[in-house]
Enzyme design. Structure first.
Site, mmCIF file in Angstrom:
data_model
loop_
_atom_site.group_PDB
_atom_site.id
_atom_site.type_symbol
_atom_site.label_atom_id
_atom_site.label_comp_id
_atom_site.label_asym_id
_atom_site.label_seq_id
_atom_site.Cartn_x
_atom_site.Cartn_y
_atom_site.Cartn_z
ATOM 1 N N HIS A 157 32.604 33.937 39.211
ATOM 2 C CA HIS A 157 33.794 33.802 39.382
ATOM 3 C C HIS A 157 34.426 34.329 40.772
ATOM 4 O O HIS A 157 35.537 34.308 41.164
ATOM 5 C CB HIS A 157 35.023 33.995 38.389
ATOM 6 C CG HIS A 157 34.825 33.381 37.216
ATOM 7 N ND1 HIS A 157 35.272 32.201 36.667
ATOM 8 C CD2 HIS A 157 33.918 33.474 36.167
ATOM 9 C CE1 HIS A 157 35.081 31.706 35.517
ATOM 10 N NE2 HIS A 157 33.970 32.655 35.190
ATOM 11 N N LYS A 190 50.292 32.764 41.984
ATOM 12 C CA LYS A 190 49.131 33.423 41.782
ATOM 13 C C LYS A 190 48.964 34.832 41.844
ATOM 14 O O LYS A 190 50.067 35.424 42.296
ATOM 15 C CB LYS A 190 47.760 32.575 42.831
ATOM 16 C CG LYS A 190 48.277 32.857 44.224
ATOM 17 C CD LYS A 190 47.539 32.001 45.241
ATOM 18 C CE LYS A 190 47.546 30.691 45.340
ATOM 19 N NZ LYS A 190 46.779 29.758 44.649
ATOM 20 N N ARG A 191 48.082 35.393 41.200
ATOM 21 C CA ARG A 191 47.803 36.979 41.372
ATOM 22 C C ARG A 191 47.993 37.386 42.649
ATOM 23 O O ARG A 191 47.808 36.351 43.880
ATOM 24 C CB ARG A 191 46.356 37.303 40.947
ATOM 25 C CG ARG A 191 46.401 37.731 39.369
ATOM 26 C CD ARG A 191 47.567 38.369 39.021
ATOM 27 N NE ARG A 191 46.994 39.917 39.269
ATOM 28 C CZ ARG A 191 46.625 40.731 38.152
ATOM 29 N NH1 ARG A 191 46.394 40.201 37.128
ATOM 30 N NH2 ARG A 191 46.432 41.921 38.667
ATOM 31 N N LYS A 220 44.565 35.930 49.279
ATOM 32 C CA LYS A 220 45.256 34.648 48.795
ATOM 33 C C LYS A 220 46.531 34.658 49.869
ATOM 34 O O LYS A 220 47.042 33.567 49.724
ATOM 35 C CB LYS A 220 45.725 34.860 47.314
ATOM 36 C CG LYS A 220 44.828 34.778 46.334
ATOM 37 C CD LYS A 220 45.084 34.928 44.908
ATOM 38 C CE LYS A 220 44.160 35.021 43.893
ATOM 39 N NZ LYS A 220 43.543 33.949 43.481
ATOM 40 N N THR A 252 42.630 27.298 40.162
ATOM 41 C CA THR A 252 42.866 26.475 39.172
ATOM 42 C C THR A 252 44.243 25.723 39.454
ATOM 43 O O THR A 252 44.521 24.902 38.781
ATOM 44 C CB THR A 252 42.424 26.997 37.914
ATOM 45 O OG1 THR A 252 42.924 28.304 37.728
ATOM 46 C CG2 THR A 252 41.020 26.822 37.624
ATOM 47 N N LYS A 294 46.592 22.509 38.850
ATOM 48 C CA LYS A 294 47.753 22.276 37.928
ATOM 49 C C LYS A 294 48.867 21.802 38.882
ATOM 50 O O LYS A 294 49.506 20.734 38.327
ATOM 51 C CB LYS A 294 48.237 23.508 37.440
ATOM 52 C CG LYS A 294 47.358 24.010 36.491
ATOM 53 C CD LYS A 294 47.346 25.392 35.913
ATOM 54 C CE LYS A 294 46.115 26.285 35.582
ATOM 55 N NZ LYS A 294 46.209 27.474 35.287
HETATM 56 C C1 26Q Z 1 35.776 43.836 36.446
HETATM 57 C C2 26Q Z 1 35.340 45.065 36.194
HETATM 58 C C3 26Q Z 1 36.219 46.070 36.148
HETATM 59 C C4 26Q Z 1 37.581 45.782 36.420
HETATM 60 C C5 26Q Z 1 37.962 44.566 36.712
HETATM 61 C C6 26Q Z 1 37.075 43.456 36.568
HETATM 62 C C7 26Q Z 1 37.537 42.112 36.657
HETATM 63 C C8 26Q Z 1 38.534 41.506 36.200
HETATM 64 C C9 26Q Z 1 39.038 40.195 36.191
HETATM 65 C C10 26Q Z 1 37.100 41.188 37.759
HETATM 66 C C11 26Q Z 1 37.528 39.967 37.995
HETATM 67 C C12 26Q Z 1 38.483 39.561 37.129
HETATM 68 C C13 26Q Z 1 39.133 38.076 37.394
HETATM 69 C C14 26Q Z 1 38.285 37.169 38.167
HETATM 70 C C15 26Q Z 1 39.149 35.910 38.393
HETATM 71 O O1 26Q Z 1 40.089 35.497 37.765
HETATM 72 N N1 26Q Z 1 38.485 35.024 39.296
HETATM 73 C C16 26Q Z 1 39.221 33.863 39.421
HETATM 74 O O2 26Q Z 1 38.461 32.753 38.519
HETATM 75 C C17 26Q Z 1 39.061 31.588 38.467
HETATM 76 C C18 26Q Z 1 38.385 30.627 37.399
HETATM 77 O O3 26Q Z 1 37.210 30.369 37.719
HETATM 78 C C19 26Q Z 1 38.783 30.884 39.888
HETATM 79 O O4 26Q Z 1 39.680 29.678 39.947
HETATM 80 C C20 26Q Z 1 39.439 32.001 41.067
HETATM 81 O O5 26Q Z 1 39.077 31.439 42.462
HETATM 82 C C21 26Q Z 1 38.776 33.299 40.786
HETATM 83 O O6 26Q Z 1 39.481 34.002 41.937
#
Ligand code: 26Q
Length: 812
Positions: free
Chosen positions: A356, A544-545, A550, A652, A656
């Site tokens: 992702h 969004k976050r 972004k 995503t 929406k």
């Molecule tokens: C991993 C290891 C340690 C600490 C944190 C993490 C971690 C936690 C959450 C790494 C990544 C995330 C989340 C990532 C995320 O939400 N990515 C998004 O995924 C969506 C669904 O596929 C995409 O639409 C977005 O583009 C993407 O940013």
């Protein structure tokens, strides 16, 4: 399936629950008790189907998907379940007849905020679609006691409040203590050769209990409810009575707490990896529990473990659940007595991995020493995987040590989870077409050369049950009045909305619905934050976050530019606009938090200046979450999707918004590319550098943001406004970090996300967009076109693709 239930039955159901669960009559009950009684009565309907369906999956010997994810951002369940059971209207009528307000009952439920953002919400949408398509699935994760923090805005900045979402109980979950397993950590291992082979013994290790809690998740008119299984950590022995009897209560309690802290809280970092030990514990905890559960269940039902891949397939949602792979190898070898090749043959056919993130700092790595001390046996297994994988790489790249080093699973004291996944998994997929290509040509290029058949892109989708039928009931009714409600089960029917675009009356009704949703948002903001907004203005939404890539900051600079434009030229025509931001920043991400401060300062400036307050309004919506999104997204006219090209894997939210008739202003990034193809370039506002443009500048280091500052007076004004006292903040230096990062950079990388490069194109396209907006006839067609073309972004389409290309499940 449809659930014919008379209003009388529904009412009896609710009153019965009130009486038996709470000993209350309707008159005596609190709103919370009424909510719970509704939920329990709905749950009964679901659970009955759930038990039947699960039995049938067994009887028919169907393969089941295990979707492993550290996050499931479910939001509220009550109304969504009513929608999916086709009982919404009936329940609403009954509640009204009872003198209650359905909205107030709904609001009693706490959001299940067990995720950060896109990745977690995607997992939740997938469960809805899998169930709707009658495909058997269990989602597995952690029952975090605290979900993602709640965000408050105080004194112009973000304040985090913990989210103790389970405090008032959870009516949807069913504990299954009889299915608990033990998860082991730490210690040393001893290898002992016996006549039956190698035995592994542990010294000084400790175990934690994993208790599963199951939630039924029902799709739309479905026969096959999904299961969400959340594991909760519990100390193995209640209180250690040895300590307790000696009077050492503190020590006795401490052991307990150390075990149970594992499922205490969701880490709030997204797209950023910080190698914390507790997080590694969390990941091993839920993956080990899940793999033990799968093996146990399979042995019970079928006996022979060699057939495991016929009955289970595992999807790894980003690398967080990667340890499921070595854990299954461990179980098959150490507990079931298989040899390496035998175990590997099974494991090699069971796993697939979804990536992702494009950000390199987002790829998960663990320090080898930390890993070794926490999971010694898993570490050993990974070393063996690494040796064999490097042998394989040597065949492809003989003598190329640098290349092999960069592709290895273990190297330079690090364990790299993505490399492990690629080595073992059958398929590796990106989440949009562009992202899939970037994985092949950049992120995992060397792997792609060796394993070209592993890689693919499957574009994300969102469930139109939650994001249309639940979040936007007026629009759903309008569409259903014209084409029926078949589109909720079969997304391809959404195309038929296209035929309505020539009907003026439909377009006018469409805009009436939009207006209603804007009024609903205005009322909601008034109630929750005491903020007033004008539904007569254009609602321009960036939700969004919070992340530098972004580019919320680009939007803030643009608002400063519009402010300046108006201040210096009162005659200039500016469409009255409300700019709505909603974003949580990770608590440890200082620059992101500063961007929130900046947005709030811009809001204070613009909203209070008599020259601008009637045409520009900036609002920061607190605590962006699934429930807030459900009110916000249907009210948007404009969807801001302005990430630096090549950085957003998919997005995503973009889907929406589109589904709800907002028009996108965005870059050619992630799924925006495909959105632009679906609606056509006439119905979207695309601007800025392409992924290739950015790639080129990155490669040759040719980007000089200072030149844009020099040449563009509008941009110069906006940037200077951050530091020259224009903004109402206590310290002039408050935003010098942001200013500096754009013009001079940290560690020589000025403006890493190309804001200055894209500023002028953005401002220009924004102006074009506003002139179209002023032409109401053109705009309404464009907005409705977006809804009409959103079928492609239904999660059902996505799930079909996963199933055809990866899982090969049969529907029940
Ligand atoms: C991993 C290891 C340690 C600490 C944190 C993490 C971690 C936690 C959450 C790494 C990544 C995330 C989340 C990532 C995320 O939400 N990515 C998004 O995924 C969506 C669904 O596929 C995409 O639409 C977005 O583009 C993407 O940013």
């Amino acid at each position: 399936m449809a659930h014919e239930r008379s209003k009388e039955e529904i009412k009896e159901g609710i009153l019965g629950k009130l009486k038996r669960h709470f000993g209350k009559t309707l008159e005596e009950a609190t709103k919370d008790q009424i909510y719970k009684s509704c939920a329990l009565s709905i749950r009964d309907v679901i659970v009955e189907q759930w038990t039947d369906a699960n039995k049938q999956v067994l009887n028919q010997g169907l393969k089941r998907l295990y979707y492993l994810s550290a996050e499931f951002l479910m939001g509220r369940a009550l109304v969504n379940n009513m929608v999916n059971l086709h009982l919404l209207k009936e329940y609403n009528d009954v509640l009204c007849d009872m003198g209650l307000k359905p909205d107030e009952i709904e609001e009693q439920e706490r959001d299940a905020g067990l995720g950060n953002g896109g990745l977690g919400r995607l997992a939740a949408c997938f469960l809805d679609s899998l169930s709707t398509l009658d495909l058997p699935v269990t989602g597995c994760s952690i029952r975090y006691e605290y979900g993602l923090f709640k965000q408050r805005i105080l004194d112009g900045e973000q304040v985090e409040v913990n989210d103790n979402w389970l405090e008032a109980g959870n009516v949807w979950e069913i504990p299954r203590p009889e299915e608990q397993v033990e998860v082991r950590f730490g210690g040393e291992i001893e290898e002992i050769w016996t006549e039956t082979g190698l035995k592994i013994r542990y010294k000084n290790s400790y175990s934690v209990l994993a208790i599963p809690y199951d939630y039924p998740v029902i799709g739309y008119m479905s026969k096959m409810p999904a299961t969400l299984r959340l594991w909760s950590a519990k100390a193995k022995t209640g209180l250690d009575m040895n300590y307790f009897n000696r009077g050492d209560y503190a020590q006795a309690m401490q052991e307990r707490e150390l075990a149970e802290v594992i499922s205490k809280v969701l880490y709030p970092e997204d797209n950023h990896e910080q190698g914390r030990q507790l997080r590694l514990k969390q990941f091993y905890f839920f993956t080990s529990a899940t793999m033990q559960h799968i093996v146990r269940k399979h042995k019970q039902n079928y006996g022979d473990l060699h057939t495991l891949p016929n009955y289970f397939t595992v999807q790894i949602n980003d690398t967080h659940p990667t340890l499921a792979i070595p854990e299954l190898l461990r179980i098959l070898m150490d507990e079931e007595g298989m040899g390496w090749d035998e175990a590997m043959d099974i494991v090699g056919r069971m796993f697939n991995y979804t990536n992702h993130t494009v950000l390199v700092e987002g790829l998960e790595c663990w320090n080898e020493e930390l890993f070794q001390s926490l999971l010694p046996r898993i570490c050993q297994i990974i070393q063996v995987l690494n040796e064999k994988f490097c042998d394989r790489l040597w065949q492809a790249y003989p003598g190329q040590w640098d290349k092999i080093g960069s592709m290895a699973i273990v190297a330079y004291g690090e364990i790299r989870m993505a490399n492990l996944c690629i080595a073992v998994c059958g398929k590796v997929n990106g989440v949009s077409r562009l992202h899939g290509e970037i994985l092949k040509t950049r992120t995992f290029r060397d792997f792609y050369t060796v394993f070209p058949d592993k890689f693919l892109g499957i574009t994300n989708g969102v469930t139109h049950r939650r994001w249309l039928a639940k979040a936007n009931q007026p629009l759903t009714e309008l569409i259903a009045d014209h084409i029926g409600d078949g589109f909720l089960k079969d997304y391809r029917e959404m195309d038929r909305i296209g035929d309505l675009l020539l009907k003026e009356s439909f377009l006018d009704d469409f805009m009436c619905v939009k207006r209603k949703n804007k009024e609903r948002l205005a009322a909601h903001l008034k109630k929750t934050q005491g903020i007033e907004i004008d539904p007569g203005t254009v609602f321009d939404v960036h939700a969004k976050r919070l992340h530098e890539y972004k580019r919320q900051l680009l939007k803030a600079l643009h608002i400063l530019h519009l402010y300046h434009l108006r201040k210096t030229n009162p005659q200039v025509q500016i469409e009255p606009a409300t700019f709505l931001f909603a974003a949580k920043a990770s608590p440890g991400y200082a620059r992101a938090k500063n961007i929130i401060r900046l947005i709030l300062a811009v809001a204070k400036l613009v909203n209070n200046d008599p020259d601008t307050k009637d045409i520009l309004r900036v609002v920061f919506i607190e605590n962006y979450s699934v429930s807030e999104a459900e009110v916000l997204i249907p009210a948007a006219d404009i969807s801001e999707q302005i990430s630096t090209a090549g950085f957003e894997a998919s997005g995503t939210g973009n889907m929406k918004f589109m589904m709800n008739g907002a028009v996108t202003i965005g870059t050619m990034d992630g799924a925006n590319v495909e959105i632009s193809e679906e609606v056509g370039l006439d119905n979207i506002f695309i601007f800025g550098a392409s992924e290739q443009d950015i790639e080129k500048m990155e490669r040759y280091g040719t980007y000089k943001p200072g030149e844009y500052y020099e040449q563009n007076t509008d941009l110069r004004y906006a940037l200077n406004a951050m530091i020259d006292g224009t903004l109402p903040v206590a310290s002039d230096r408050q935003f010098s970090d942001l200013y500096h990062s754009l013009l001079f950079g940290d560690m020589d990388r000025a403006d890493r996300y190309y804001l200055l490069y894209d500023f002028a194109p953005y401002a220009q396209v924004y102006e074009t967009m506003m002139s179209v907006y002023r032409n109401k006839d053109e705009w309404k067609r464009m907005a409705a076109m977006n809804t009409a073309k959103s079928g492609h972004f239904a999660a059902d389409r996505t799930i079909h693709e996963y199933n055809d290309k990866i899982w090969h499940l049969k529907e029940m």
